[in-house]
Scaffold this active site. Structure first.
Site, PDB file in Angstrom:
ATOM      1  N   ASP A   3       0.864  -1.180   0.000  1.00  0.00           N
ATOM      2  CA  ASP A   3       0.000   0.000   0.000  1.00  0.00           C
ATOM      3  C   ASP A   3       0.902   1.232   0.000  1.00  0.00           C
ATOM      4  O   ASP A   3       2.059   1.169   0.414  1.00  0.00           O
ATOM      5  CB  ASP A   3      -0.911   0.020   1.235  1.00  0.00           C
ATOM      6  CG  ASP A   3      -2.225   0.751   0.976  1.00  0.00           C
ATOM      7  OD1 ASP A   3      -3.268   0.085   0.827  1.00  0.00           O
ATOM      8  OD2 ASP A   3      -2.197   2.007   0.907  1.00  0.00           O
ATOM      9  N   VAL A  34       1.844   1.860  -6.424  1.00  0.00           N
ATOM     10  CA  VAL A  34       1.894   0.999  -7.613  1.00  0.00           C
ATOM     11  C   VAL A  34       1.856   1.785  -8.926  1.00  0.00           C
ATOM     12  O   VAL A  34       2.104   1.219  -9.994  1.00  0.00           O
ATOM     13  CB  VAL A  34       0.759  -0.059  -7.601  1.00  0.00           C
ATOM     14  CG1 VAL A  34       0.864  -0.970  -6.386  1.00  0.00           C
ATOM     15  CG2 VAL A  34      -0.627   0.593  -7.683  1.00  0.00           C
ATOM     16  N   TYR A  43     -13.155   6.740 -14.115  1.00  0.00           N
ATOM     17  CA  TYR A  43     -13.177   5.488 -13.336  1.00  0.00           C
ATOM     18  C   TYR A  43     -13.667   4.312 -14.197  1.00  0.00           C
ATOM     19  O   TYR A  43     -13.017   3.263 -14.266  1.00  0.00           O
ATOM     20  CB  TYR A  43     -14.080   5.680 -12.108  1.00  0.00           C
ATOM     21  CG  TYR A  43     -14.088   4.509 -11.153  1.00  0.00           C
ATOM     22  CD1 TYR A  43     -13.029   4.275 -10.285  1.00  0.00           C
ATOM     23  CD2 TYR A  43     -15.172   3.629 -11.103  1.00  0.00           C
ATOM     24  CE1 TYR A  43     -13.042   3.205  -9.407  1.00  0.00           C
ATOM     25  CE2 TYR A  43     -15.197   2.557 -10.223  1.00  0.00           C
ATOM     26  CZ  TYR A  43     -14.129   2.340  -9.375  1.00  0.00           C
ATOM     27  OH  TYR A  43     -14.154   1.277  -8.500  1.00  0.00           O
ATOM     28  N   LYS A  52     -11.563   0.992 -15.523  1.00  0.00           N
ATOM     29  CA  LYS A  52     -11.936  -0.378 -15.141  1.00  0.00           C
ATOM     30  C   LYS A  52     -12.236  -1.247 -16.358  1.00  0.00           C
ATOM     31  O   LYS A  52     -11.955  -2.451 -16.361  1.00  0.00           O
ATOM     32  CB  LYS A  52     -13.131  -0.335 -14.187  1.00  0.00           C
ATOM     33  CG  LYS A  52     -12.804   0.310 -12.827  1.00  0.00           C
ATOM     34  CD  LYS A  52     -11.680  -0.414 -12.095  1.00  0.00           C
ATOM     35  CE  LYS A  52     -11.534   0.043 -10.654  1.00  0.00           C
ATOM     36  NZ  LYS A  52     -10.479  -0.687  -9.947  1.00  0.00           N
ATOM     37  N   VAL A  81     -19.625  -1.960  -2.454  1.00  0.00           N
ATOM     38  CA  VAL A  81     -19.229  -2.553  -1.176  1.00  0.00           C
ATOM     39  C   VAL A  81     -18.958  -1.396  -0.221  1.00  0.00           C
ATOM     40  O   VAL A  81     -18.342  -0.403  -0.610  1.00  0.00           O
ATOM     41  CB  VAL A  81     -17.921  -3.378  -1.339  1.00  0.00           C
ATOM     42  CG1 VAL A  81     -17.483  -3.960  -0.008  1.00  0.00           C
ATOM     43  CG2 VAL A  81     -18.106  -4.488  -2.369  1.00  0.00           C
TER      44      VAL A  81
HETATM   45  P1  NAD Z   1     -10.326   1.513  -0.314  1.00  0.00           P
HETATM   46  O1  NAD Z   1     -10.206   2.955  -0.709  1.00  0.00           O
HETATM   47  O2  NAD Z   1     -11.031   1.163   0.940  1.00  0.00           O
HETATM   48  O3  NAD Z   1      -8.862   0.854  -0.257  1.00  0.00           O
HETATM   49  C1  NAD Z   1      -7.954   1.032  -1.318  1.00  0.00           C
HETATM   50  C2  NAD Z   1      -6.527   0.908  -0.787  1.00  0.00           C
HETATM   51  O4  NAD Z   1      -5.648   1.073  -1.932  1.00  0.00           O
HETATM   52  C3  NAD Z   1      -6.160   2.019   0.211  1.00  0.00           C
HETATM   53  O5  NAD Z   1      -5.516   1.447   1.337  1.00  0.00           O
HETATM   54  C4  NAD Z   1      -5.215   2.918  -0.589  1.00  0.00           C
HETATM   55  O6  NAD Z   1      -4.214   3.549   0.219  1.00  0.00           O
HETATM   56  C5  NAD Z   1      -4.588   1.931  -1.564  1.00  0.00           C
HETATM   57  N1  NAD Z   1      -4.085   2.583  -2.768  1.00  0.00           N
HETATM   58  C6  NAD Z   1      -4.740   3.466  -3.570  1.00  0.00           C
HETATM   59  N2  NAD Z   1      -3.935   3.844  -4.568  1.00  0.00           N
HETATM   60  C7  NAD Z   1      -2.753   3.198  -4.391  1.00  0.00           C
HETATM   61  C8  NAD Z   1      -1.528   3.198  -5.100  1.00  0.00           C
HETATM   62  N3  NAD Z   1      -1.347   3.943  -6.193  1.00  0.00           N
HETATM   63  N4  NAD Z   1      -0.529   2.407  -4.662  1.00  0.00           N
HETATM   64  C9  NAD Z   1      -0.689   1.653  -3.557  1.00  0.00           C
HETATM   65  N5  NAD Z   1      -1.821   1.624  -2.826  1.00  0.00           N
HETATM   66  C10 NAD Z   1      -2.842   2.392  -3.258  1.00  0.00           C
HETATM   67  O7  NAD Z   1     -10.960   0.796  -1.594  1.00  0.00           O
HETATM   68  P2  NAD Z   1     -11.823  -0.568  -1.751  1.00  0.00           P
HETATM   69  O8  NAD Z   1     -13.256  -0.173  -1.773  1.00  0.00           O
HETATM   70  O9  NAD Z   1     -11.343  -1.632  -0.842  1.00  0.00           O
HETATM   71  O10 NAD Z   1     -11.457  -0.905  -3.267  1.00  0.00           O
HETATM   72  C11 NAD Z   1     -10.534  -1.903  -3.652  1.00  0.00           C
HETATM   73  C12 NAD Z   1     -10.689  -2.128  -5.146  1.00  0.00           C
HETATM   74  O11 NAD Z   1     -12.031  -2.530  -5.429  1.00  0.00           O
HETATM   75  C13 NAD Z   1     -10.431  -0.868  -5.988  1.00  0.00           C
HETATM   76  O12 NAD Z   1      -9.733  -1.232  -7.163  1.00  0.00           O
HETATM   77  C14 NAD Z   1     -11.820  -0.384  -6.317  1.00  0.00           C
HETATM   78  O13 NAD Z   1     -11.872   0.388  -7.503  1.00  0.00           O
HETATM   79  C15 NAD Z   1     -12.564  -1.700  -6.447  1.00  0.00           C
HETATM   80  N6  NAD Z   1     -14.020  -1.586  -6.288  1.00  0.00           N
HETATM   81  C16 NAD Z   1     -14.566  -1.148  -5.112  1.00  0.00           C
HETATM   82  C17 NAD Z   1     -15.948  -1.025  -5.023  1.00  0.00           C
HETATM   83  C18 NAD Z   1     -16.614  -0.533  -3.756  1.00  0.00           C
HETATM   84  O14 NAD Z   1     -17.824  -0.270  -3.795  1.00  0.00           O
HETATM   85  N7  NAD Z   1     -15.919  -0.395  -2.648  1.00  0.00           N
HETATM   86  C19 NAD Z   1     -16.770  -1.366  -6.099  1.00  0.00           C
HETATM   87  C20 NAD Z   1     -16.180  -1.808  -7.268  1.00  0.00           C
HETATM   88  C21 NAD Z   1     -14.802  -1.915  -7.352  1.00  0.00           C
END
Ligand code: NAD
Length: 247
Positions: free
Chosen positions: A32, A55, A145, A149, A178
């Site tokens: 992270d 990343v 976004y 994706k 989520v």
């Molecule tokens: P979140 O924001 O709770 O957690 C994301 C984590 O990624 C954070 O700890 C952040 O610090 C880290 N991060 C962000 N950019 C980064 C980078 N460049 N390098 C390293 N770390 C980085 O998000 P989440 O809801 O757990 O989402 C996880 C994945 O699921 C994402 O790809 C998101 O797009 C996808 N997603 C989430 C949802 C939702 O509703 N939560 C829905 C569809 C897709």
């Protein structure tokens, strides 16, 4: 012991995935860019190795990969989960915002997978990329976004086709909404209510429901599954026309 690399592991879906891998007897390299949150999350977890890395930054990814190589870490799974959400209309999405979304959501997956390719091939490992229902269905406010994706979905297929001959599988998970910090930041009460209405199961998913699919795809039970895009979305993608008047 098998090793998984999970990006965005400090919270949300990435942390839930880390915990499920640990429960299943794997060790996890937690990646992270939020160092304090990452160290907090790793505290008290056994068999984890937290590495701070953004990343989207080629130099940081190269250093992280070199560290893993020098430590002789075998890579049995790479979960490219780190992602950011910025929602806005086309007219208000400036290039900086566009790049901010693309550099983590798309560039990050390209860079991580390329940097760890040799180790993944050596271990005949699995890649799971996290896209979104926003990569499968278009909506307003998601020009950056949703496009990032959708590209992740195609990138997954490219990886599956090119790396299959080395025994590497690549699949894509598309979560529906989520309750994580990411969703809380961009989902208003109205958006939440509309999702509940439009999703056949009438609710948001949980982090663990997404993590269960991710760890399944990395497991031997999925040994003949590659190049697939799997929505874990309470049936949202299946709804097609979905007009309220047709219910
Ligand atoms: P979140 O924001 O709770 O957690 C994301 C984590 O990624 C954070 O700890 C952040 O610090 C880290 N991060 C962000 N950019 C980064 C980078 N460049 N390098 C390293 N770390 C980085 O998000 P989440 O809801 O757990 O989402 C996880 C994945 O699921 C994402 O790809 C998101 O797009 C996808 N997603 C989430 C949802 C939702 O509703 N939560 C829905 C569809 C897709």
């Amino acid at each position: 012991m098998k090793t998984a690399i999970v990006t965005g592991a400090a919270r949300g879906i990435g942390l839930a995935t880390t915990r499920q891998f640990l429960d299943q007897g794997w060790q996890v390299v937690m990646i992270d860019r939020d160092e304090p949150a990452l160290n907090d999350a790793a505290l008290g977890l056994m068999n984890v190795d937290p590495i701070t890395c953004d990343v989207s930054q080629p130099d940081q990814v190269a250093n992280m990969a070199a560290t893993l190589r020098s430590g002789g870490t075998s890579i049995d799974a790479l979960v490219n989960n780190a992602g950011v959400a910025e929602f806005g209309p086309i007219a208000e999405t400036d290039f900086e915002t566009w790049r901010k979304v693309m550099e983590t959501n798309l560039d990050g997956i390209f860079l991580m997978s390329q940097a760890l390719r040799e180790s993944l091939c050596a271990a005949q490992g699995a890649i799971v990329n996290i896209a979104s229902i926003s990569g499968l269905r278009a909506s307003t406010l998601r020009v950056a976004y949703g496009t990032s994706k959708a590209a992740v979905i195609q990138l997954t297929r490219q990886q599956a086709v090119e790396l299959g001959e080395f025994g590497v599988r690549a699949n894509c998970v598309c979560p529906g909404p989520v309750d994580t910090k990411l969703a809380l930041a961009v989902h208003t009460p109205e958006i939440r209510a509309a999702y509940h209405d439009a999703i056949p199961l009438n609710r948001y998913g949980t982090e663990d429901e997404i993590a269960a699919m991710i760890t399944f795809l990395c497991s031997p039970s999925a040994s003949y599954v590659t190049g697939q895009v799997i929505a874990v979305d309470g049936g949202f993608e299946a709804t097609g026309v979905g007009l309220p008047a047709l219910r």
